[in-house]
Design a protein around this motif. Structure first.
Motif, PDB file in Angstrom:
ATOM      1  N   GLN A 204      12.858   8.873  34.285  1.00 39.11           N
ATOM      2  CA  GLN A 204      13.601   8.852  32.963  1.00 39.11           C
ATOM      3  C   GLN A 204      12.808   7.226  32.862  1.00 39.11           C
ATOM      4  O   GLN A 204      13.576   6.500  33.025  1.00 39.11           O
ATOM      5  CB  GLN A 204      14.274   9.269  32.087  1.00 39.11           C
ATOM      6  N   PRO A 232      17.715   6.228  28.547  1.00 41.98           N
ATOM      7  CA  PRO A 232      18.189   7.390  29.240  1.00 41.98           C
ATOM      8  C   PRO A 232      19.648   6.273  28.518  1.00 41.98           C
ATOM      9  O   PRO A 232      20.232   5.812  28.918  1.00 41.98           O
ATOM     10  CB  PRO A 232      18.460   7.420  30.976  1.00 41.98           C
ATOM     11  N   TRP A 276      15.241  16.119  30.684  1.00 45.09           N
ATOM     12  CA  TRP A 276      13.926  15.982  31.348  1.00 45.09           C
ATOM     13  C   TRP A 276      13.749  16.173  32.707  1.00 45.09           C
ATOM     14  O   TRP A 276      12.486  16.472  33.078  1.00 45.09           O
ATOM     15  CB  TRP A 276      14.989  13.875  31.811  1.00 45.09           C
ATOM     16  N   ALA A 282      12.603  14.752  26.550  1.00 43.25           N
ATOM     17  CA  ALA A 282      12.726  12.728  26.583  1.00 43.25           C
ATOM     18  C   ALA A 282      14.169  12.674  25.166  1.00 43.25           C
ATOM     19  O   ALA A 282      13.592  12.379  24.163  1.00 43.25           O
ATOM     20  CB  ALA A 282      11.263  12.270  26.607  1.00 43.25           C
TER      21      ALA A 282
END
Length: 395
Positions: A204, A232, A276, A282
């Motif tokens: 991510q 994240p 994710w 997200a």
């Protein structure tokens, strides 16, 4: 079962040979192969030799599988592995594959998988093929989609990879569904499926935004405006998440559990990582210039409309009124439009949640109306404002 050779669409599939052991050993040192498959770790030369001689030969002899070396038909160089890792008496086979790191990005495994599938139906008379991969293995999923598999759902893996997830994707392919050689199909290069596989198949990202504080906040706090990071969630954020979700305003306007404790925050951390890996959403923490938690913001892709997404967010009580959310909304929306290819991002808030509405409107969202009894909220149906942002609104 007698071993066979297949030449189709620029790839040669043949039974494994003892001379392949060195190349197999070299390929299986690759971190991605070790991450997503169940090869031994560490992978030693004797493992490779045993695979290309004993394991593969026994599968053919017993009719329990059909393992192929995938090779360049001109040079004979090894490109990967593809074949049936199991065949049951009812006529179902399971396909498995890996691509050597030096052969990636050329569509080799898509062509090999189609060739094996076609042979399985036409040569062996199988009635169905299945494909399985750990959730998060988007490269394998993309190959399966391009080979014609329909990804049907998720299941618990019986033999998960070391340190991997316990859940897997499963797909199926029936006779007549294998794309013709040379065709691209719905998941070909440049398609939305390929684009998102490339995004969610990597870690991510971290996004950046610049907050512009209100005059009141700026006068009270010199650090009210500045560069924000959307990253994240990490273990270090859990205490701040708990404090935010225990705040009366968070409880009033969101659906966070009430009471909220650290186990709930850990569940949200796990949800974000799993979302994710699945490619569904997200989930980001909004962090200030000192990397302190100031809120969360999620972009969730619609299951029914691949071009539609929605946002959800909340701010830590001590960080409200500083312009963080509008800046984060703009950054996340721009990423969603440009990177994920969404066409519309929706926002909803319970009628009366003026703070959420102000943040959305400052980010460019247009409030389109009120959905009466639009959502279930703490035991009752409540009215919600509905708004949306289009890519052209950010121009």
């Amino acid at each position: 079962m007698e071993p066979v050779e297949i030449i189709e669409d620029g790839v040669l599939l043949r039974p494994w040979r003892e001379a392949d052991a060195e190349a197999v050993h070299r390929a299986c040192q690759d971190p991605d192969i070790q991450r997503w498959t169940t090869v031994p770790r560490p992978y030693r030369p004797e493992h490779a030799l045993g695979f290309v001689t004993e394991v593969s030969g026994r599968a053919w002899a017993e009719g329990s599988g059909a393992p192929f070396a995938v090779c360049d038909p001109a040079s004979g160089d090894l490109l990967g592995s593809c074949g049936l890792i199991s065949i049951d008496p009812a006529g179902t086979g399971e396909i498995g594959y890996w691509t050597a790191p030096w052969a990636r990005g050329r569509g080799v495994m898509t062509r090999a998988t189609r060739a094996v599938a076609r042979w399985s139906f036409d040569g062996l008379g199988l009635r169905r093929l299945i494909w399985q991969a750990e959730v998060g293995n988007h490269a394998s999923r993309l190959v399966a989609l391009r080979a014609g598999f329909r990804v049907d759902g998720r299941l618990r893996l019986a033999d998960p990879a070391l340190h991997g997830a316990a859940d897997g994707w499963i797909g199926s392919l029936l006779p007549g569904e294998v794309p013709a050689p040379g065709s691209t199909g719905p998941a070909g290069p440049g398609t939305l499926a390929a684009r998102r596989a490339a995004v969610f198949g990597r870690p991510q990202p971290v996004l950046f935004a610049t907050a512009t504080a209100t005059a009141t906040a700026a006068a009270a706090d010199a650090d009210a405006a500045g560069e924000l990071r959307l990253r994240p969630m990490e273990e270090q954020d859990l205490d701040a998440v708990v404090r935010t979700c225990q705040d009366p305003e968070s409880i009033r306007w969101t659906t966070v559990p009430d009471p909220y404790d650290r186990a709930d925050a850990q569940g949200y951390l796990a949800y974000g990582r799993d979302a994710w890996a699945r490619g569904d959403a997200a989930c980001f923490v909004i962090a200030d210039p000192d990397d302190r938690y100031v809120g969360t913001i999620d972009l969730r892709l619609s299951a029914g409309d691949p071009l539609l997404a929605d946002v959800g967010f909340m701010t830590a009580p001590e960080a409200r009124g500083r312009g963080h959310l509008p800046a984060a909304l703009v950054a996340l929306s721009a990423w969603g439009f440009s990177t994920l290819g969404v066409a519309r991002i929706e926002w909803r808030a319970n009628v009366g949640n003026t703070s959420s509405r102000r943040a959305a409107e400052k980010a460019g969202f247009t409030v389109e109306g009120t959905a009466r009894a639009g959502v279930q909220h703490r035991g009752e149906r409540v009215d919600v404002w509905v708004g949306a942002l289009l890519a052209k609104d950010l121009a």
